[in-house]
Design an enzyme around this catalytic site. Sequence first.
Site, PDB file in Angstrom:
ATOM      1  N   ASP A 164       0.874  -1.174   0.000  1.00  0.00           N
ATOM      2  CA  ASP A 164       0.000   0.000   0.000  1.00  0.00           C
ATOM      3  C   ASP A 164       0.913   1.227   0.000  1.00  0.00           C
ATOM      4  O   ASP A 164       2.128   1.110   0.249  1.00  0.00           O
ATOM      5  CB  ASP A 164      -0.894  -0.042   1.244  1.00  0.00           C
ATOM      6  N   GLY A 165       0.346   2.394  -0.250  1.00  0.00           N
ATOM      7  CA  GLY A 165       1.157   3.606  -0.329  1.00  0.00           C
ATOM      8  C   GLY A 165       1.235   4.387   0.964  1.00  0.00           C
ATOM      9  O   GLY A 165       2.195   4.279   1.737  1.00  0.00           O
TER      10      GLY A 165
END
Length: 311
Positions: A164-165
């Site tokens: 995920d970012g």
Amino acid sequence: MDRNLSPDLPIVIGVSTRALFDLEEEHAVFKNQGVAAYTALQREREEELLKEGTAFEVIRRLLALNDQDRRLIDVAVLSQNSPDLSLRAFKSFEHYGLPIRRGSFTSGRPVAPFVKAWNIDLFLSNDDKDVREALAGGAAAAKLGPPPCVQCDPHTDEVRIVFDGDSVLFSEESDLIFKEHGLDTFLVHEREYAKVPMNPGPFGNFLQKLAKVREIFMRPDGVSKIRIGLVTARNAPAHARVIHTLRDWGTPVDEIHLVGSAPKAGFLQAIGAHIFFDDQKKHVDGAAEVVPAGHVPGPHDPEELVIVAEN
């Protein structure tokens, strides 16, 4: 600009025995009956091989990147289990061909204080407290759940690692703007700062090292044994800052999926991820049904699903 990103190799991974092997039955004895009963059980089963756990496949594939001339990945076992387990664990390492020869066994004491001693880059564990303390100490760390029901394709030597970012690869700054001021303010902010690289999150340094290994195995056709993916709830226009940040860090990813409000599990299964890291527990729980997944404790309420994107 100094963002505390260091590309030095090897990558040092610390993994608990419960993350690497299926020890749920033994752990239940440890919790419910104490150290003595647990030790007796381990001695009774000393000649039985341990079954593969959630982190097994990604660790096996990463260690396979090493050769006689080059040590790119180093793994140490950091286990709250008793020293009695070490005999069974190392016997299992030998059986599965895992060149793991070092470790700490603490008989119930936290292992987080040893993360720094081992110079760990990535710590994988089933213990929430150890994971949080490892993160606080500067290591990338994630709490793993049970192994997925679906097995990945074994007929490839790729290692596919997906992130995920925000609050994982990148800092929680943008997440907090969304949390405090809402989606509209978040989108205005990300448009304004689209070309301003984000600061690294807890997995920023690990990504830098992983990208270095990816580069070592890069073929002329642009394909590497290391495949890095990003599955994020961001979508356009908020994705632009992600691309500019990765460019600035020199850490290109092989694929990015801007999924908005769509569940992430289907994308991860299609990728065939060997492990996925996310700071939102609901994303991790959904992903864990189909791929190995780790929760990175972050700023969000674990019961609240946060979607930083326009639908």
